[in-house]
Design an enzyme around this catalytic site. Structure first.
Site, PDB file in Angstrom:
ATOM      1  CE  LYS A   4      -3.990  -2.308   0.634  1.00  0.00           C
ATOM      2  NZ  LYS A   4      -3.562  -3.712   0.621  1.00  0.00           N
TER       3      LYS A   4
HETATM    4  C1  PLP Z   1      -4.156  -4.862   0.067  1.00  0.00           C
HETATM    5  C2  PLP Z   1      -3.335  -6.101   0.017  1.00  0.00           C
HETATM    6  C3  PLP Z   1      -3.554  -7.102  -0.953  1.00  0.00           C
HETATM    7  C4  PLP Z   1      -4.677  -7.032  -1.960  1.00  0.00           C
HETATM    8  O1  PLP Z   1      -4.504  -6.013  -2.900  1.00  0.00           O
HETATM    9  P1  PLP Z   1      -5.754  -5.491  -3.754  1.00  0.00           P
HETATM   10  O2  PLP Z   1      -5.278  -4.296  -4.468  1.00  0.00           O
HETATM   11  O3  PLP Z   1      -6.825  -5.179  -2.736  1.00  0.00           O
HETATM   12  O4  PLP Z   1      -6.159  -6.607  -4.659  1.00  0.00           O
HETATM   13  C5  PLP Z   1      -2.712  -8.207  -0.959  1.00  0.00           C
HETATM   14  N1  PLP Z   1      -1.738  -8.334  -0.039  1.00  0.00           N
HETATM   15  C6  PLP Z   1      -1.492  -7.408   0.905  1.00  0.00           C
HETATM   16  C7  PLP Z   1      -0.413  -7.631   1.894  1.00  0.00           C
HETATM   17  C8  PLP Z   1      -2.285  -6.253   0.975  1.00  0.00           C
HETATM   18  O5  PLP Z   1      -2.052  -5.333   1.946  1.00  0.00           O
END
Ligand code: PLP
Length: 485
Positions: free
Chosen positions: A111
């Protein structure tokens, strides 16, 4: 460049305005009316330039109205906060298989790739639109988004961020990351209940017209930092385009992406549409395999039990960003998208026609694995490749192992294994440990260092102890706008 809503009932807006709004007023998601294409010169820059230069290039494609020098500074600053010279390094774990590590930012999850940059771009969008009101960003989180938003928006002028996490729904490390957050413009509160209660509370506040009017009278606009905001997707296009161009060697590069809200993988699709040599995009699901099922059958059906897994950031049944793919795969047929979304809302299921499914499947593959498979994948990768995976990336690894070899393949790694140390320990044959003890135990067992942002957590003072019921999330605002009620 104009941005349109996937539901076609809101007026098009400029890019800066789309970033400020987050969600279109008709409930749809914003997309640029036309996906821009990379020129050959831009491809060279993306391949050979610094990460910051690549990010600047992508930002300028989508937000040409922003002034160049402040944008350049924003990008530089954003990617200077990562723990190495390259914010998105690639580790080669086997012949033709690379792992794209997206967790070298300040919160140790992918993120950060977007939430370090977007908070620095948003003020430029506000300045461009002459928007002088304060922006209050409301975030409901099951763990990773909340911390990344807090860290990204901390001390950004004109913006306050409020994070609501489910009191009983986050890990000890995730809670500590949030309640010790520094910064003068951030608030964190625990919502009594689960993630849905927190999410519902935030959505209710965002959709409350009377509340919005009262706030606007006091110089405040509410917004969101979820991946429904195109500003969250834009920075993610960078690492797909750059990685594909670097590894291609004349072939298309396949990506395997652990997915939940479909925001990460969708950025890969956008990079492909812009002309980067991206091949198949393989969506990896955990037990909540609603996306993998959809990509196999064309039926999106949320009428199924919700599983709490060891890859919690992928525990999601309603994947918002799939709506963007439906819009793009139907050449912008908002009427059909609207009908599908209505079916989803009213019946919990929709089915796309065979032509749309065929178009989607021309670009996307899918697979899934359960908790046991995830644990086995973590252990196998450690044993066979000497490479440690977190439980989210491990879902992708399990799916990758079932694929036939086809050119260069990249596993997109979404979190540091230390962020989920408790569940990673058994994979390296170490005894169980909980919470912070698990961090040190994992470090001892693997010889890898605990990432600094996690190592310092136990020593940080707790700043936020507030607890609210889901019906009263505005409580945390009282001292900022006295007499608001
Ligand atoms: C948010 C997240 C995901 C999923 O990503 P999306 O964009 O929601 O498909 C996968 N792994 C981790 C560690 C995340 O924080």
């Amino acid at each position: 460049m104009r941005y349109v809503s996937t539901r076609g009932q809101a007026a098009p807006v400029g890019g800066a305005e789309a970033m400020i709004r987050g969600l279109a007023p008709d409930g749809g998601l914003y997309l640029p009316e036309e996906i821009p294409a990379f020129t050959e010169a831009e491809k060279s820059l993306l391949r050979d330039g610094s990460y910051a230069d690549a990010a600047l290039c992508v930002c300028e494609k989508f937000l040409p109205e922003l002034p160049r020098e402040p944008l350049r500074a924003a990008v530089r600053e954003a990617y200077s906060r990562f723990d190495g010279p390259d914010p998105a390094p690639i580790a080669r774990i086997a012949e033709g298989v690379g792992v794209l590590e997206l967790w070298h930012g300040p919160t140790c999850a992918f993120k950060d790739m977007a939430l370090q940059l977007f908070p620095r771009v948003l003020p430029l969008c506000k300045a461009r639109e002459g928007e002088t009101r304060e922006t209050w960003i409301l975030v409901a989180t099951s763990g990773d988004t909340g911390k990344a938003a807090l860290e990204g928006f901390r001390d950004v002028p004109g913006i306050h961020v409020f994070v609501y996490y489910p009191k009983d729904g986050v890990s000890e490390v995730q809670r500590a990351q949030m309640v010790t957050q520094r910064g003068g413009n951030v608030r964190v509160a625990a919502v009594r209940g689960n993630f849905d209660d927190a999410q519902t509370a935030v959505k209710r506040a965002l959709g409350d017209g009377a509340l919005a009017a009262r706030l606007e009278g006091r110089g405040v606009r509410l917004s969101s930092a979820n991946s429904i905001n195109f500003g969250r997707l834009l920075p993610q296009i960078v690492y797909y385009a750059r990685t594909a161009l670097r590894l291609s060697g004349g072939e298309l590069v396949r990506f395997v992406v652990p997915s939940g809200n479909f925001g990460n993988i969708l950025a890969g699709y956008l990079a492909k549409r812009m002309g980067a040599p991206v091949g198949e995009l393989v969506c990896a699901s955990n037990e909540n395999r609603v996306l993998a099922d959809f990509l196999a059958t064309g039926v999106y059906d949320v009428r199924r039990p919700f599983h709490k897994t060891i890859s919690p950031s992928m525990d999601i049944l309603v994947s918002s960003n799939l709506e963007r793919l439906l819009f793009l795969a139907t050449d912008g047929n908002a009427e059909r998208v609207r009908a599908w979304m209505r079916d989803l809302r009213e019946r919990g299921v929709y089915a796309v026609d065979s032509e749309t499914l065929a178009r989607i499947r021309a670009d996307f593959g899918a697979g899934s694995c359960d908790g046991e498979g995830t644990r086995r994948a973590m252990a196998a990768c450690w044993r066979e490749n000497g490479y440690l995976l977190d439980p989210h990336t491990a879902v992708g690894f399990a799916v990758l192992r079932e694929l036939a070899p086809k050119g260069p393949t990249v596993l997109v790694s979404t979190a540091s294994p230390f962020k989920f140390a408790q569940d990673v320990l058994p994979a390296v044959g170490a005894p169980r440990a909980d919470g912070f003890a698990a961090l040190d135990a994992l470090s001892r067992a693997t010889g890898l260092p605990v990432p600094t942002p996690l190592a310092e957590l136990p020593g940080l003072p707790v700043r936020f102890r507030e607890e609210v019921a889901s019906g009263e999330i505005e409580k945390a605002w009282a001292d900022l706008l006295p007499g608001l009620g």
